[in-house]
Design a protein around this motif. Sequence first.
Motif, short mmCIF file in Angstrom:
data_model
loop_
_atom_site.label_atom_id
_atom_site.label_comp_id
_atom_site.label_asym_id
_atom_site.label_seq_id
_atom_site.Cartn_x
_atom_site.Cartn_y
_atom_site.Cartn_z
N MET A 38 0.83 -1.21 0.00
CA MET A 38 0.00 0.00 0.00
C MET A 38 0.86 1.26 0.00
SD MET A 38 -3.16 1.00 0.01
CE MET A 38 -4.15 2.44 0.38
N PHE A 39 1.86 1.25 0.87
CA PHE A 39 2.76 2.40 0.96
C PHE A 39 3.51 2.60 -0.35
CE2 PHE A 39 6.98 4.12 1.94
CZ PHE A 39 6.62 5.34 2.49
N THR A 40 3.92 1.48 -0.96
CA THR A 40 4.65 1.56 -2.22
C THR A 40 3.78 2.15 -3.32
OG1 THR A 40 6.00 -0.36 -1.63
CG2 THR A 40 5.92 0.26 -3.96
N ASN A 41 2.52 1.75 -3.39
CA ASN A 41 1.61 2.29 -4.40
C ASN A 41 1.42 3.79 -4.22
OD1 ASN A 41 1.19 -0.17 -5.63
ND2 ASN A 41 -0.60 -0.68 -4.38
N GLN A 42 1.32 4.23 -2.99
CA GLN A 42 1.18 5.67 -2.73
C GLN A 42 2.43 6.43 -3.18
OE1 GLN A 42 0.35 5.85 1.47
NE2 GLN A 42 -1.86 5.53 1.21
N THR A 43 3.59 5.83 -2.93
CA THR A 43 4.85 6.46 -3.35
C THR A 43 4.92 6.58 -4.86
OG1 THR A 43 6.00 5.57 -1.42
CG2 THR A 43 7.36 6.31 -3.26
N LEU A 44 4.53 5.52 -5.56
CA LEU A 44 4.54 5.54 -7.03
C LEU A 44 3.57 6.59 -7.56
CD1 LEU A 44 4.69 1.71 -7.78
CD2 LEU A 44 6.46 3.39 -8.32
N GLN A 45 2.38 6.66 -6.97
CA GLN A 45 1.40 7.65 -7.41
C GLN A 45 1.91 9.07 -7.16
OE1 GLN A 45 -2.30 6.74 -5.48
NE2 GLN A 45 -2.55 4.77 -6.54
N ALA A 46 2.57 9.27 -6.01
CA ALA A 46 3.11 10.59 -5.69
C ALA A 46 4.21 10.99 -6.67
CB ALA A 46 3.64 10.60 -4.26
N LEU A 47 5.07 10.03 -7.01
CA LEU A 47 6.15 10.32 -7.97
C LEU A 47 5.58 10.72 -9.33
CD1 LEU A 47 8.70 7.45 -7.14
CD2 LEU A 47 9.03 9.90 -6.75
N ARG A 48 4.56 10.00 -9.77
CA ARG A 48 3.98 10.31 -11.08
C ARG A 48 3.20 11.62 -11.05
NH1 ARG A 48 5.33 6.39 -14.32
NH2 ARG A 48 5.53 4.24 -13.57
N SER A 49 2.55 11.93 -9.95
CA SER A 49 1.83 13.20 -9.85
C SER A 49 2.80 14.37 -9.82
CB SER A 49 0.95 13.22 -8.59
OG SER A 49 1.75 13.25 -7.42
N LEU A 50 4.01 14.13 -9.34
CA LEU A 50 5.05 15.16 -9.33
C LEU A 50 5.83 15.18 -10.65
CD1 LEU A 50 6.44 14.59 -5.71
CD2 LEU A 50 5.17 16.60 -6.52
N LYS A 51 5.36 14.38 -11.63
CA LYS A 51 6.01 14.27 -12.95
C LYS A 51 7.44 13.73 -12.84
CE LYS A 51 3.28 18.08 -14.89
NZ LYS A 51 2.30 17.25 -15.54
N LEU A 52 7.65 12.84 -11.88
CA LEU A 52 8.94 12.15 -11.72
C LEU A 52 8.78 10.74 -12.27
CD1 LEU A 52 9.87 13.38 -8.13
CD2 LEU A 52 10.81 14.19 -10.30
N SER A 53 8.40 10.66 -13.55
CA SER A 53 8.10 9.37 -14.17
C SER A 53 9.31 8.46 -14.23
CB SER A 53 7.53 9.57 -15.58
OG SER A 53 6.36 10.35 -15.54
N GLY A 54 10.48 9.05 -14.45
CA GLY A 54 11.70 8.25 -14.51
C GLY A 54 11.98 7.55 -13.18
N MET A 55 11.82 8.28 -12.09
CA MET A 55 12.03 7.70 -10.77
C MET A 55 10.98 6.63 -10.48
SD MET A 55 13.24 10.88 -8.33
CE MET A 55 13.83 9.76 -7.06
N ALA A 56 9.74 6.90 -10.90
CA ALA A 56 8.67 5.92 -10.69
C ALA A 56 8.96 4.63 -11.45
CB ALA A 56 7.33 6.50 -11.13
N ASP A 57 9.39 4.76 -12.69
CA ASP A 57 9.73 3.57 -13.48
C ASP A 57 10.90 2.82 -12.84
OD1 ASP A 57 7.75 4.25 -15.27
OD2 ASP A 57 9.11 5.19 -16.71
#
Length: 252
Positions: A1-20
């Motif tokens: 759950m925590f990981t999914n929130q982190t991934l969503q936060a990264l993508r909302s911040l337009k940090l797609s490279g870090m999310a990938d």
Amino acid sequence: MFTNQTLQALRSLKLSGMADGLEQQLAQPSTHEELSFDERLALLVDRESTHRKNNKITRLLKAARLKIKAHPEDIDYQHPRGLNKSQFAGLLSSQWLHQHHNVLIEGPTGCGKTYLACALATQACRHGFSVRYFRTSRLLEALSIAHGDGRFQKLVQSLAKTDLLVLDDWGLEKMNLGQRNDMLEIMEDRHGARSTIITSQLPITQWHKAIGDATLADAILDRILHNSHKLKLKGESLRKAMSKITESDHSE
């Protein structure tokens, strides 16, 4: 759950490279489990940096509107057309762009002038420079239309801000007075501040005549030829050579 929130936060911040990158680390735990937090974070930051750089190159190439996709790695140095590999390798470093120099490519039809110009333009985009490609006749036509609809200054200012302007097929038609004045204004803006690539079937010695008016030709060419790198190509058309090879293959 925590990981999914982190991934969503990264993508909302337009940090797609870090999310990938984080998704890759989670999918391959054995590859990264022995790495420290600092090392894993460094990998994510590097992934984001690479992602942004690649996106910027893609945007620059799209804006350049190059006539052909030309990759520097695919340049043919074997065909006998007078292309100096050492000289061209130096141009691929893009140092001439930092120095606001020009590149002039002359040679007969089919010898690869446009491909070489687009390869240099592609490399310029890879190095972060903005590029615009035009067939010279179409740029002159666009400038003429812009005079009529009030967009001339906006177009000229846009060209002045472009790091590299590629003018293909220079000198196919003699310029009229309005075109000469427009070209002088463009080259005046670029002189010592931006770079230009020009390709032409005409030898550089005939460009003066192609422009038409002696006084304006002197002014235009003074700004083009100053601090320019010249490539003089020769020999048989690459298209004809490839056609012969294809015909030979089919005859066997």
